[in-house]
Design a protein around this motif. Structure first.
Motif: not given
Length: 71
Positions: A16-23, A47-55
């Motif tokens: 929610d805070m936008g700290r995606k890699s920590e999430a 999250l992975c989808e949003g971070l460009g990790k489709p696999r």
């Protein structure tokens, strides 16, 4: 070990805070303790989808579907 539910809540908060890699790290820690935590797989898939990790996204989404099919 850690409390998976507390770690999961932390993951949600970080997301929610936008700290995606920590999430992602928090969710991965949850799944190390409790690989059958379906909602965690779901959130991690998004999250992975949003971070460009489709696999990884597909992997977690299929695991989520497998775990929730039995409900």
């Amino acid at each position: 070990g850690n409390d998976p539910v507390l770690l999961y809540d932390l993951g949600v908060l970080l997301d929610d805070m936008g700290r995606k890699s920590e999430a992602v790290e928090a969710y991965q820690a949850v799944l190390r303790d409790d690989p059958s935590f379906a909602d965690c797989h779901y959130n991690l898939a998004l999250l992975c989808e949003g971070l460009g990790k489709p696999r990884e996204a597909i992997q977690h989404m299929s695991e989520y579907r497998r775990l929730t099919a039995a409900r």
